[in-house]
Design a protein around this motif. Structure first.
Motif: not given
Length: 444
Positions: A122, A126, A412
């Motif tokens: 992630e 991100k 997101i």
């Protein structure tokens, strides 16, 4: 009717709900912006630090590029799945681009690995998504478009991860994003024309072209032309000759034997320090001009490598040499890597990695991308990042965790907007410190 059993990836949702991926909360232990900048400047060449500040002061996006360590701190305190991949580390849209494979095919891939390290997937997604929000704002696009680009990154990543998790492993590792194929497959005339121009320019870029652009003939020998303060000669070649030879000998042993043989055909003609990028400014980055007996040039970029900014928040790298960490991470992630990619150590114990300079490189001019081009680019970067993560991590679990709905993409997008807002606040603190004289600045 039989009920399908949850997969390990889906089970993670119980402890890390997908909606939580949209949350952004500042830690009370977060250092001030001034503290974070001063920490990131430690060990850099002091006289180059004002240039670093100058480049970071151009925009919130430029500041973001230079402060990967601060975002790593912020991400480490947020919910994450702990599904580990070979993370790029400093994953933003300007760290993707085109270059030539050893077979001289132009491909699109990630091209900066200074911070690469095994970490949760992630963090890359991100950081990449947030960079599109900041770039869209910098290009004065609508706020709704900026958010949609972050969502596009996630959507492309999610769909591609599902596809790659079901691919034959060898096919996935052989897969490349060839620039000509990308140009021919796009439905946008604007994107197609842009790619055609970029490819044509890259195919004309040879070591000889770089040679005539950045060197000069001085009393019968070729030297890299000084362009103070961005390119200059910190070394006396005659005095440092033995050290340079030892450095290059160690480097050559990190190459494959056939490439070591090729490298042995060249000798050092000149070495100069060259300021590059934003986050790298102040680290020791050199250009070495090599020549063979036919007076044919080879340019090597020699970049200092330090610990990844992720290492304070994950396990330490298994490689004791930071240059080897960068090289091995790059080889894992890229579909094809430069044949001269290797590492070495200077006499004073500093770690470096080496690669060719400007090998038919295509650097996207994102500052001038409009909505259509930037949106297409978001999809391409998301797809490429998914391939990198699928190669090096548990792709089926990551895909199962994200699922088939748009829940993850929405989260997101929410995170990227919130973190872009925080970056703009941090940038304001940064520029305030400059105006107060707390940080030296030089525009070069």
């Amino acid at each position: 009717m039989a009920v399908e059993k949850d997969t390990p990836g889906k089970q993670i949702r119980a402890t890390v709900p997908r909606t939580s991926q949209g949350d952004f909360i500042l830690s009370p232990q977060r250092p001030s912006v001034l503290e974070a900048i001063r920490t990131s400047n430690e060990g850099r060449v002091k006289k180059l630090i004002p240039i670093r500040h100058g480049r970071m002061s151009e925009s919130p996006f430029a500041f973001y590029r230079g402060m990967a360590g601060l975002m790593a701190f912020d991400l480490s305190g947020l919910p994450h799945t702990q599904l580990t991949v070979q993370a790029i580390g400093d994953c933003h849209l300007s760290n993707f681009g085109g270059f030539a494979t050893p077979e001289r095919t132009l491909i699109f891939d990630a091209n900066d690995f200074d911070e690469t390290l095994p970490a949760t997937w992630e963090w890359d997604v991100k950081r990449l998504a947030t960079s599109f929000v900041l770039a869209a704002r910098h290009n004065q696009l609508k706020e709704a478009d900026a958010r949609d680009m972050a969502v596009k990154v996630s959507t492309s990543y999610r769909h591609s991860m599902y596809e790659y998790s079901r691919m034959n492993t060898l096919d996935l590792w052989y897969m490349k994003f060839e620039m000509h194929a990308l140009m021919n497959s796009t439905t946008s005339d604007e994107v197609r024309n842009m790619l055609r121009d970029a490819i044509a320019k890259a195919e004309k870029a040879t070591p000889q072209q770089v040679f005539y652009k950045i060197t000069e003939n001085v009393l019968g020998t070729f030297e890299i032309t000084d362009q103070h303060p961005l390119i200059y000669h910190p070394l006396n070649l005659e005095k440092e000759k033995a050290s340079i030879q030892n450095f290059l000998k160690e480097y050559s042993h990190t190459l494959q034997e056939d490439r070591r043989y090729l490298f042995s055909k060249y000798h050092v003609e000149d070495v100069a320090l060259k300021v590059v990028g934003v986050g790298s400014v102040g680290t020791r980055c050199l250009v070495a001009l090599m020549m063979n007996d036919k007076n044919e040039p080879l340019f090597l970029q020699v970049k200092e490598a330090n610990a990844s900014v992720l290492e304070n928040f994950t396990a330490k790298s298994k490689y004791k040499h930071a240059g080897e960490r960068v090289v091995q991470g790059q080889r894992l992630v890229q579909a094809a890597s430069d044949i001269f990619l290797g590492w070495s150590t200077s006499d004073d114990g500093r770690h470096f990695y080496l690669r060719q300079l400007r090998d038919r490189k295509i650097a996207p001019d994102v500052n001038h991308f409009d909505k259509e081009v930037l949106m297409a680019y978001a999809g391409l970067c998301g797809r490429m990042l998914a391939r990198a993560h699928a190669k090096t991590g548990p792709s089926e679990q990551i895909s199962a965790y994200m699922g088939k709905s748009e829940l993850m993409d929405t989260a997101i997008g929410k995170f990227a907007v919130a973190y872009a807002d925080q970056t703009e606040k941090d940038f304001a603190e940064f520029t305030k410190a400059i105006k107060k004289g707390q940080l030296p600045v030089e525009i070069a």
